[in-house]
Write an enzyme that holds these catalytic residues in place. Structure first.
Site, PDB file in Angstrom:
ATOM      1  N   SER A 177       0.577  -1.162  -0.031  1.00  0.00           N
ATOM      2  CA  SER A 177      -0.158  -0.064  -0.061  1.00  0.00           C
ATOM      3  C   SER A 177       0.877   1.261   0.063  1.00  0.00           C
ATOM      4  O   SER A 177       1.723   1.461  -0.863  1.00  0.00           O
ATOM      5  CB  SER A 177      -0.879  -0.144   1.061  1.00  0.00           C
ATOM      6  N   ARG A 340      -6.450   3.905  -0.914  1.00  0.00           N
ATOM      7  CA  ARG A 340      -6.985   5.122  -0.288  1.00  0.00           C
ATOM      8  C   ARG A 340      -6.959   6.539  -1.262  1.00  0.00           C
ATOM      9  O   ARG A 340      -6.606   6.491  -2.343  1.00  0.00           O
ATOM     10  CB  ARG A 340      -6.032   5.448   0.903  1.00  0.00           C
ATOM     11  N   GLU A 437     -12.383   4.456   7.322  1.00  0.00           N
ATOM     12  CA  GLU A 437     -11.321   4.587   8.490  1.00  0.00           C
ATOM     13  C   GLU A 437     -10.614   5.884   8.563  1.00  0.00           C
ATOM     14  O   GLU A 437     -10.535   6.309   7.286  1.00  0.00           O
ATOM     15  CB  GLU A 437     -10.260   3.515   8.579  1.00  0.00           C
TER      16      GLU A 437
END
Length: 625
Positions: A177, A340, A437
């Site tokens: 990530s 993200r 989140e």
């Protein structure tokens, strides 16, 4: 990257090891085991060189422990060692996963496994995400398990999406990530499309430990994927289906076609560019302007100090400069595996506003419910609507739910908990329309039970286009939300600590702060009214003193509720050597002295850091902004 499998013959290569023993029997055994099993000439050479140089501490750290599943699967630096990501540990992990899947799925031979990868790589270890994905596939193919291996890099959410779409038993994504370039990872998804959580993660680890020796030469054969009739490439089908499903999140296509807003997109040297461009076309937008220096994959992430858009303005510099040149009002940045999303908006006459994950969640949560209500005018329909957030994230969705009448639930940190809860709720006919989140991970709708930067990017674009027709910016709408539902001011940051015993000492001190088994009674002079310790299962606010959230002994997490309404949490990261801290002031609707709220929050945050973590005394490295 050149072939790294080496010759596979270990006898002669190990002949000189006896002259270079470490003097520690346990370590000698670990070294010998590594050299017996590893066929990657680069990582073999790393171990041999460490033995020759007498670097025992480095050898111990690499060879005397193994990786465990954190909040995002297995994640570690690339390189030689049983607790690093490399050919051997990925083969071992895949053998263990296969063994566990055999126990759980009688039809594994027809369902198969999905495998995807990002763009990471490390030449000195002969290691790339693509190679590791091919070795993962080779292990499964060597046992006659069909493998749906993507032929090119994909966003992380494509793997769980494919698992559900293709009815696969499991999925593996090779990615780290937004971690530093040295790292890589092995993320495992269950047949539900959600990341594996307890008990599956512990059982897979147990199976890995029972299958440590590579089964055969086939496991090392990355070209097996090109020869095997059991390997398929799902890229075209899955990309087409995903883009079709994305239309379920598009509410104003006609308005998008006439939108005059300009967007800039950075893919942070990762996978996101082509997929975000396609998503914009699906929604009827003109293509966003790509940041040319960051558009193409680069495993060194050459143009950024770290590949994490969550770090804010300091890593968005090229995007913001391009936006100013192009007269674009909004910057969208997906992290390297595109799960993200960071967003910045140009303010009239006063620079850029980079939204926090909590602020973006307030906007996206409002937007998703606003559009849901438009198509579901009957108030009774809200009975089956849910929004979810991790417990360290803002409580703003809770404030929405309280006023609007839908359901809100919290989970432990990590999207694997959200994904599994989405699956559970769907079984009883409930619908999760938004989840997040705070670390800029968002899921709009329920296309896939994983955070998704591609869909979030285009949903933010449509929201901005709609608000423009109402003469509102994103930030102005955020203030409207706070006025309606109450101001939610939050601060999130971290300190770095590379010494696990220090972290243990810090949290032990907090648990015995006011005497044996007595937590702190105040923070910054403000009384602490409740303490929840998810690591031990204690919650002082419950009549039985037991936490509702599941106990998570593998990581540290303590939450304090203060008399002034501030909620503060300290926790260890599941993916990096960090202690993260989160504070939020949840004001009631109508309480609007923003500067006073911010002052009070800042005082508590500073005290949380100084009184409980003691950064100077414990040699903690503060976040550099």
């Amino acid at each position: 990257m050149e072939d790294t499998a080496g010759t596979g013959g270990n006898g002669n290569q190990n002949a000189n090891l006896g002259q270079r023993r470490t003097g520690e029997p346990q370590l000698d055994e670990a070294v010998q085991q590594w050299l017996d099993w590893d066929r990657n000439k680069w990582t073999r050479a790393q171990v041999e060189s460490l033995v020759a140089a007498g670097r025992l501490e480095d050898l111990r750290s690499r060879l005397c422990s193994r990786m465990s599943f954190g909040t995002a699967g297995l994640r570690a630096p690339m390189g030689a060692g049983f607790n690093r990501i490399n050919d051997l540990t990925v083969i071992q992990s895949s053998q263990g996963l296969y063994a566990y899947l055999c126990r759980c799925f009688a039809d594994l031979g027809s369902r198969g496994v999905v495998v995807g990868y990002d763009t990471r790589g490390q030449e000195e270890s002969g290691c790339s995400s693509q190679r590791l994905a091919k070795l993962t596939a080779a292990v499964m193919l060597s046992r006659d398990v069909p493998v749906h291996l993507f032929s090119s890099f994909v966003p992380t959410p494509y793997v769980p999406y494919a698992v559900k779409r293709l009815g696969a038993a499991s999925g593996v994504m090779i990615t780290a990530s937004h971690n530093p370039k040295e790292d890589n990872g092995y993320k495992v998804y269950w047949c539900s499309g959600a990341q594996i959580a307890s008990p599956h993660d512990k059982e897979v680890l147990r199976c890995i430990e029972e299958q440590l020796e590579p089964w055969s030469a086939s496991c090392w054969d990355e070209e097996l994927v090109d020869r095997s009739s059991l390997r398929t490439d799902p890229l075209t089908q899955i990309n087409s289906c995903y883009m079709d499903d994305l239309t379920s999140l598009c509410f104003h296509r006609d308005l998008n076609r006439s939108c005059t807003l300009k967007f800039v997109h950075s893919s942070f040297h990762g996978v996101g560019h082509d997929f975000v461009q396609q998503a914009f076309q699906v929604f009827g937008f003109a293509s966003p302007v790509p940041v040319p220096e960051q558009k193409d994959p680069d495993p060194n992430f050459s143009s950024v100090r770290c590949p994490n858009p969550e770090e804010g303005e300091s890593v968005l510099e090229l995007s913001l400069l391009l936006a100013e040149r192009e007269n674009a009002r909004i910057v969208l940045a997906t992290d390297p595996d595109a799960d993200r999303l960071a967003v910045a908006e140009r303010s009239d006459g006063c620079g850029w506003k980079v939204f926090s994950g909590n602020e973006l969640a307030a906007l996206l949560g409002w937007w998703m419910f606003f559009n849901w209500k438009e198509s579901h005018p009957d108030p009774a329909d809200t009975n089956s609507v849910y929004m979810l957030a991790t417990t360290v994230s803002s409580k703003i969705l809770q404030a929405f739910a309280r006023i609007e009448g839908f359901h809100f639930e919290e989970t432990l940190p990590g999207f694997k908990w959200i994904g599994n809860r989405i699956h559970e709720l769907s079984k009883t006919g409930n619908k999760v329309i938004f989840a997040f989140e705070e670390s800029i991970g968002f899921l709009c709708g329920s296309i896939v039970p994983e955070k998704d930067g591609v869909s979030a990017a285009v949903v933010v674009a449509e929201m901005a286009a709609y608000l423009q027709t109402r003469k509102l910016s994103l930030n102005q709408q955020l203030q409207n939300i706070f006025r309606t539902y109450g101001y939610h001011m939050s601060k999130t940051s971290y300190v770095t600590c590379n010494d696990p015993p220090t972290i243990q000492r810090i949290f032990s001190r907090i648990r015995n702060f006011a005497g044996d088994d007595l937590y702190p009674k105040a923070c910054g002079g403000i009384q602490i009214v409740h303490v929840r310790d998810v690591t031990t299962g204690y919650d002082s606010s419950r009549p039985d003193l037991r936490s509702v959230l599941p106990v998570s002994r593998s990581s540290q997490m303590i939450t304090f509720t203060l008399q002034n309404g501030v909620v503060a949490t300290l926790r260890t990261s599941g993916t990096e050597p960090k202690i993260k801290y989160y504070t939020e002031f949840c004001a009631a609707p109508g309480q609007s002295d923003v500067s006073q709220l911010e002052d009070e929050l800042r005082k508590v945050t500073d005290a949380l850091l100084d009184e409980f973590l003691e950064p100077d005394k414990n040699h903690l490295v503060r976040r550099s902004v």
